[in-house]
Design a protein around this motif. Structure first.
Motif, PDB file in Angstrom:
ATOM      1  N   THR A  28       0.838  -1.200   0.000  1.00 35.26           N
ATOM      2  CA  THR A  28       0.000   0.000   0.000  1.00 35.26           C
ATOM      3  C   THR A  28       0.874   1.252   0.000  1.00 35.26           C
ATOM      4  O   THR A  28       2.037   1.225   0.409  1.00 35.26           O
ATOM      5  CB  THR A  28      -0.944   0.042   1.207  1.00 35.26           C
ATOM      6  OG1 THR A  28      -0.185   0.253   2.405  1.00 35.26           O
ATOM      7  CG2 THR A  28      -1.753  -1.227   1.317  1.00 35.26           C
ATOM      8  N   LEU A  29       0.286   2.351  -0.422  1.00 30.89           N
ATOM      9  CA  LEU A  29       0.923   3.661  -0.395  1.00 30.89           C
ATOM     10  C   LEU A  29       0.057   4.535   0.489  1.00 30.89           C
ATOM     11  O   LEU A  29      -1.034   4.935   0.080  1.00 30.89           O
ATOM     12  CB  LEU A  29       1.039   4.222  -1.810  1.00 30.89           C
ATOM     13  CG  LEU A  29       1.750   5.564  -1.976  1.00 30.89           C
ATOM     14  CD1 LEU A  29       3.208   5.453  -1.563  1.00 30.89           C
ATOM     15  CD2 LEU A  29       1.646   6.044  -3.421  1.00 30.89           C
ATOM     16  N   MET A  30       0.511   4.789   1.704  1.00 35.88           N
ATOM     17  CA  MET A  30      -0.300   5.500   2.707  1.00 35.88           C
ATOM     18  C   MET A  30      -1.686   4.858   2.814  1.00 35.88           C
ATOM     19  O   MET A  30      -2.710   5.530   2.922  1.00 35.88           O
ATOM     20  CB  MET A  30      -0.435   6.979   2.344  1.00 35.88           C
ATOM     21  CG  MET A  30       0.806   7.781   2.648  1.00 35.88           C
ATOM     22  SD  MET A  30       1.168   7.958   4.412  1.00 35.88           S
ATOM     23  CE  MET A  30      -0.073   9.154   4.878  1.00 35.88           C
ATOM     24  N   GLY A  31      -1.708   3.531   2.777  1.00 35.55           N
ATOM     25  CA  GLY A  31      -2.957   2.796   2.911  1.00 35.55           C
ATOM     26  C   GLY A  31      -3.684   2.531   1.617  1.00 35.55           C
ATOM     27  O   GLY A  31      -4.630   1.731   1.601  1.00 35.55           O
ATOM     28  N   VAL A  32      -3.285   3.161   0.524  1.00 36.72           N
ATOM     29  CA  VAL A  32      -3.951   2.952  -0.766  1.00 36.72           C
ATOM     30  C   VAL A  32      -3.322   1.736  -1.432  1.00 36.72           C
ATOM     31  O   VAL A  32      -2.125   1.748  -1.741  1.00 36.72           O
ATOM     32  CB  VAL A  32      -3.820   4.189  -1.672  1.00 36.72           C
ATOM     33  CG1 VAL A  32      -4.610   3.978  -2.972  1.00 36.72           C
ATOM     34  CG2 VAL A  32      -4.306   5.444  -0.957  1.00 36.72           C
ATOM     35  N   PRO A  33      -4.093   0.664  -1.685  1.00 39.47           N
ATOM     36  CA  PRO A  33      -3.498  -0.560  -2.218  1.00 39.47           C
ATOM     37  C   PRO A  33      -3.113  -0.437  -3.684  1.00 39.47           C
ATOM     38  O   PRO A  33      -3.784   0.210  -4.481  1.00 39.47           O
ATOM     39  CB  PRO A  33      -4.613  -1.605  -2.049  1.00 39.47           C
ATOM     40  CG  PRO A  33      -5.649  -0.964  -1.182  1.00 39.47           C
ATOM     41  CD  PRO A  33      -5.512   0.511  -1.379  1.00 39.47           C
ATOM     42  N   GLY A  34      -2.014  -1.120  -4.023  1.00 41.16           N
ATOM     43  CA  GLY A  34      -1.644  -1.273  -5.417  1.00 41.16           C
ATOM     44  C   GLY A  34      -2.082  -2.614  -5.972  1.00 41.16           C
ATOM     45  O   GLY A  34      -2.120  -2.802  -7.186  1.00 41.16           O
ATOM     46  N   ASP A  35      -2.428  -3.549  -5.078  1.00 42.13           N
ATOM     47  CA  ASP A  35      -2.885  -4.882  -5.475  1.00 42.13           C
ATOM     48  C   ASP A  35      -4.027  -5.265  -4.551  1.00 42.13           C
ATOM     49  O   ASP A  35      -3.813  -5.559  -3.367  1.00 42.13           O
ATOM     50  CB  ASP A  35      -1.731  -5.884  -5.373  1.00 42.13           C
ATOM     51  CG  ASP A  35      -2.113  -7.274  -5.877  1.00 42.13           C
ATOM     52  OD1 ASP A  35      -3.322  -7.549  -6.008  1.00 42.13           O
ATOM     53  OD2 ASP A  35      -1.198  -8.084  -6.126  1.00 42.13           O
ATOM     54  N   LEU A  36      -5.240  -5.255  -5.073  1.00 37.86           N
ATOM     55  CA  LEU A  36      -6.414  -5.543  -4.248  1.00 37.86           C
ATOM     56  C   LEU A  36      -6.401  -6.973  -3.721  1.00 37.86           C
ATOM     57  O   LEU A  36      -7.069  -7.278  -2.727  1.00 37.86           O
ATOM     58  CB  LEU A  36      -7.684  -5.283  -5.043  1.00 37.86           C
ATOM     59  CG  LEU A  36      -7.906  -3.833  -5.471  1.00 37.86           C
ATOM     60  CD1 LEU A  36      -9.159  -3.701  -6.320  1.00 37.86           C
ATOM     61  CD2 LEU A  36      -7.982  -2.916  -4.264  1.00 37.86           C
ATOM     62  N   GLY A  37      -5.640  -7.853  -4.355  1.00 40.81           N
ATOM     63  CA  GLY A  37      -5.571  -9.231  -3.904  1.00 40.81           C
ATOM     64  C   GLY A  37      -4.793  -9.411  -2.615  1.00 40.81           C
ATOM     65  O   GLY A  37      -4.828 -10.489  -2.019  1.00 40.81           O
ATOM     66  N   LEU A  38      -4.080  -8.357  -2.157  1.00 39.73           N
ATOM     67  CA  LEU A  38      -3.269  -8.461  -0.949  1.00 39.73           C
ATOM     68  C   LEU A  38      -3.947  -7.860   0.276  1.00 39.73           C
ATOM     69  O   LEU A  38      -3.328  -7.765   1.338  1.00 39.73           O
ATOM     70  CB  LEU A  38      -1.920  -7.752  -1.168  1.00 39.73           C
ATOM     71  CG  LEU A  38      -1.021  -8.314  -2.276  1.00 39.73           C
ATOM     72  CD1 LEU A  38       0.236  -7.465  -2.412  1.00 39.73           C
ATOM     73  CD2 LEU A  38      -0.657  -9.765  -1.984  1.00 39.73           C
ATOM     74  N   LEU A  39      -5.216  -7.477   0.158  1.00 39.23           N
ATOM     75  CA  LEU A  39      -5.859  -6.768   1.256  1.00 39.23           C
ATOM     76  C   LEU A  39      -6.114  -7.644   2.466  1.00 39.23           C
ATOM     77  O   LEU A  39      -6.111  -7.179   3.595  1.00 39.23           O
ATOM     78  CB  LEU A  39      -7.174  -6.136   0.787  1.00 39.23           C
ATOM     79  CG  LEU A  39      -7.014  -4.955  -0.160  1.00 39.23           C
ATOM     80  CD1 LEU A  39      -8.374  -4.349  -0.475  1.00 39.23           C
ATOM     81  CD2 LEU A  39      -6.123  -3.896   0.446  1.00 39.23           C
ATOM     82  N   GLY A  40      -6.381  -8.904   2.313  1.00 39.56           N
ATOM     83  CA  GLY A  40      -6.622  -9.770   3.443  1.00 39.56           C
ATOM     84  C   GLY A  40      -7.873  -9.370   4.197  1.00 39.56           C
ATOM     85  O   GLY A  40      -8.873  -8.924   3.618  1.00 39.56           O
ATOM     86  N   ALA A  41      -7.820  -9.489   5.544  1.00 42.36           N
ATOM     87  CA  ALA A  41      -9.008  -9.257   6.363  1.00 42.36           C
ATOM     88  C   ALA A  41      -9.224  -7.789   6.690  1.00 42.36           C
ATOM     89  O   ALA A  41     -10.261  -7.432   7.242  1.00 42.36           O
ATOM     90  CB  ALA A  41      -8.890 -10.061   7.661  1.00 42.36           C
TER      91      ALA A  41
ATOM     92  N   ALA B 208      -9.730  -5.104   4.826  1.00 40.01           N
ATOM     93  CA  ALA B 208     -10.774  -4.412   4.069  1.00 40.01           C
ATOM     94  C   ALA B 208     -11.105  -5.218   2.825  1.00 40.01           C
ATOM     95  O   ALA B 208     -10.277  -5.955   2.307  1.00 40.01           O
ATOM     96  CB  ALA B 208     -10.305  -3.009   3.683  1.00 40.01           C
ATOM     97  N   ARG B 209     -12.322  -5.029   2.366  1.00 36.48           N
ATOM     98  CA  ARG B 209     -12.755  -5.676   1.123  1.00 36.48           C
ATOM     99  C   ARG B 209     -13.037  -4.597   0.084  1.00 36.48           C
ATOM    100  O   ARG B 209     -13.764  -3.644   0.364  1.00 36.48           O
ATOM    101  CB  ARG B 209     -14.030  -6.489   1.354  1.00 36.48           C
ATOM    102  CG  ARG B 209     -13.841  -7.687   2.267  1.00 36.48           C
ATOM    103  CD  ARG B 209     -15.135  -8.496   2.357  1.00 36.48           C
ATOM    104  NE  ARG B 209     -16.240  -7.682   2.841  1.00 36.48           N
ATOM    105  CZ  ARG B 209     -16.518  -7.493   4.132  1.00 36.48           C
ATOM    106  NH1 ARG B 209     -15.759  -8.049   5.063  1.00 36.48           N
ATOM    107  NH2 ARG B 209     -17.534  -6.760   4.503  1.00 36.48           N
ATOM    108  N   PRO B 210     -12.489  -4.739  -1.128  1.00 37.03           N
ATOM    109  CA  PRO B 210     -12.791  -3.755  -2.175  1.00 37.03           C
ATOM    110  C   PRO B 210     -14.227  -3.888  -2.648  1.00 37.03           C
ATOM    111  O   PRO B 210     -14.857  -4.941  -2.492  1.00 37.03           O
ATOM    112  CB  PRO B 210     -11.803  -4.104  -3.278  1.00 37.03           C
ATOM    113  CG  PRO B 210     -11.535  -5.567  -3.082  1.00 37.03           C
ATOM    114  CD  PRO B 210     -11.591  -5.795  -1.597  1.00 37.03           C
ATOM    115  N   ALA B 211     -14.757  -2.838  -3.211  1.00 42.31           N
ATOM    116  CA  ALA B 211     -16.102  -2.888  -3.771  1.00 42.31           C
ATOM    117  C   ALA B 211     -16.129  -3.838  -4.963  1.00 42.31           C
ATOM    118  O   ALA B 211     -15.113  -4.072  -5.630  1.00 42.31           O
ATOM    119  CB  ALA B 211     -16.538  -1.489  -4.209  1.00 42.31           C
ATOM    120  N   VAL B 212     -17.302  -4.395  -5.222  1.00 41.39           N
ATOM    121  CA  VAL B 212     -17.478  -5.287  -6.375  1.00 41.39           C
ATOM    122  C   VAL B 212     -17.200  -4.503  -7.653  1.00 41.39           C
ATOM    123  O   VAL B 212     -17.680  -3.380  -7.832  1.00 41.39           O
ATOM    124  CB  VAL B 212     -18.904  -5.874  -6.394  1.00 41.39           C
ATOM    125  CG1 VAL B 212     -19.107  -6.716  -7.651  1.00 41.39           C
ATOM    126  CG2 VAL B 212     -19.140  -6.714  -5.145  1.00 41.39           C
ATOM    127  N   GLY B 213     -16.388  -5.079  -8.540  1.00 37.05           N
ATOM    128  CA  GLY B 213     -16.052  -4.402  -9.800  1.00 37.05           C
ATOM    129  C   GLY B 213     -15.192  -3.178  -9.610  1.00 37.05           C
ATOM    130  O   GLY B 213     -15.281  -2.223 -10.387  1.00 37.05           O
TER     131      GLY B 213
END
Length: 463
Positions: A109-122, A124-129
């Motif tokens: 992440t960059l200041m919490g902003v993910p570069g790979d949504l697959g690495l978020l784990g538990a 946070a969950r990204p929005a659908v689509g």
């Protein structure tokens, strides 16, 4: 003819300006630093607790700059003779406090902003689509936007609330929905003007940052950052006027007239140039008469108030194997971050000594929640820390509380344009520096002070 230069503000930006002036100007140049309070250093202040050292303000600074060179703070430390005194935290991870658990901060992440949504784990969950490529850059040329608005639009609310908000809150005590992307994450803003997805922009910003192998991310000074303040003050060779706030700033021929001290007994000085290194509202007041076109964009900057609580806990206190944790606003606590000081900073550990925990309380808009007496705030911090850790903490053997009322600037979208407009309106020989203009980190304040010093000295040379 001997020149006189005033630096209004004795925080680290003002001190860095004074050191740079001393390096650039002839030895007979008089440098006068005016500081309204009784002490230099601003929010760099080292305190004592239970026989040990704990910072009452900023605790560290970035070691490197984005271009791979040493940060301005490291260079200043070397300049004032503290290069060999720099120490670094251990490589211990931090966590996020979420729903009664401490979750690892996701990688990439960059200041919490993910570069790979697959690495978020538990966490946070990204929005659908989430984050579709719509065939155009995320931002137009020169555009700015609130960090939260961009993250929510691309990733959804959970990522903004659980990752980005606590990260930005830990640095700025602000909310992602109100903080400027271009100011708080300039590399990401630049990438977003080229990339079509937020994940692509994060990866591009990360790739553009030059990393030096083996270089620690953070540094501080052994013995505390007050040593950096004292060393910079000494190296500047300046005359210091403490407890004398400057009340008026006006033109005097080709120079400036300063009025300081109490109204019944004013002290008047005339100088050739001025570095104005104070917070936004005092700066705007001083500029209102002499340079109103600069005062207007400066005066709109808002600030957040915070408090720091340090707890010295018994030596047998057991804490998680972490350097600390961040707390999203969704948890509802007054505590927004905690540092396990004696675990994070190995040079502060003492055999048989107490376990030191430092908590940061308060976010932008929460000033009313800080309006309690010191004992009550310390008790709130102690209770909330136990709840966030999942186990009650033992009673502390010593405590202190440090309040920073209006301490952290809140950079709304468009901040950089407003600062540019203010600086464009300044006449030669007058420059702005400090967190109100250049960023809250120590390297940004140091660099801003040095640039301001260069600007005013060049104007004197040109004259």
């Amino acid at each position: 003819m001997r020149k006189r230069v005033a630096v209004i503000g004795g925080g680290i930006a003002g001190l860095a300006a004074a050191v740079r002036l001393r390096d650039r100007a002839p030895q007979d140049t008089q440098i006068i630093v005016y500081e309204g309070s009784g002490a230099l250093g601003g929010k760099l202040r080292t305190g004592e607790l239970a026989g040990g050292m704990v910072e009452r303000g900023a605790e560290s600074f970035l070691t490197g700059a984005p271009d791979g060179t040493e940060s301005a703070a490291v260079r200043l430390a070397r300049r004032v003779g503290l290069g060999a005194e720099l120490v670094h935290p251990g490589g211990i991870p931090a966590a996020l406090a979420l729903h009664g658990r401490l979750e690892p901060v996701p990688a990439g992440t960059l200041m919490g902003v993910p570069g790979d949504l697959g690495l978020l784990g538990a966490a946070a969950r990204p929005a659908v689509g989430a984050d579709p490529d719509e065939g155009r850059p995320l931002l137009g040329p020169g555009a700015d936007v609130a960090v939260g608005a961009l993250v929510r639009a691309r990733y959804g609310d959970e990522v903004a609330d659980h990752l980005v908000d606590p990260m930005l809150g830990g640095v700025y005590a602000g909310r992602a929905d109100e903080l400027s992307l271009a100011t708080t994450m300039p590399a990401l803003a630049d990438a977003a003007r080229k990339q079509h997805t937020l994940s692509g922009a994060v990866r591009a910003a990360q790739a553009a940052a030059v990393r030096v192998p083996g270089r620690p991310i953070f540094s501080t000074v052994a013995g505390g950052l007050s040593r950096l303040v004292a060393a910079a003050a000494d190296a500047s060779g300046a005359e210091f006027r403490l407890g004398l706030p400057v009340r008026e700033l006006s033109r005097a021929g080709r120079g400036w007239r300063l009025v300081s001290g109490p109204v019944p007994a004013p002290q008047v000085d005339e100088v050739d140039a001025v570095v104005l290194a104070v917070p936004a509202r005092p700066a705007a007041r001083l500029l209102a008469t002499s340079v109103p076109a600069a005062a207007d964009p400066v005066g709109v900057l808002d600030y957040a108030s915070v408090a720091l609580v340090a707890l010295a806990l018994p030596p047998d206190t057991v804490l998680p194997e972490l350097s600390g944790f961040l707390v999203p606003p969704t948890e509802g606590t007054l505590v927004k971050a905690a540092t396990f000081v004696t675990r994070k900073w190995g040079h502060l550990r003492r055999d048989g000594g107490p376990v030191i925990v430092r908590a940061s309380l308060g976010r932008a808009g929460e000033q009313d929640r800080l309006q309690r007496d010191d004992a009550d705030l310390i008790a709130v911090a102690h209770t909330e820390l136990g709840r966030l850790l999942g186990t009650a903490l033992p009673p502390p053997v010593a405590t202190w509380l440090q309040r920073w009322g209006g301490g952290l600037p809140q950079y709304a979208p468009g901040h950089l344009d407003r600062v540019a407009a203010a600086r464009a309106a300044l006449p030669p020989g007058l420059a702005l520096a400090g967190a109100a203009f250049d960023g809250v980190g120590i390297p940004a304040c140091v660099a801003g002070g040095e640039t301001a010093a260069e600007d005013v000295w060049k104007s004197l040379e040109d004259r």
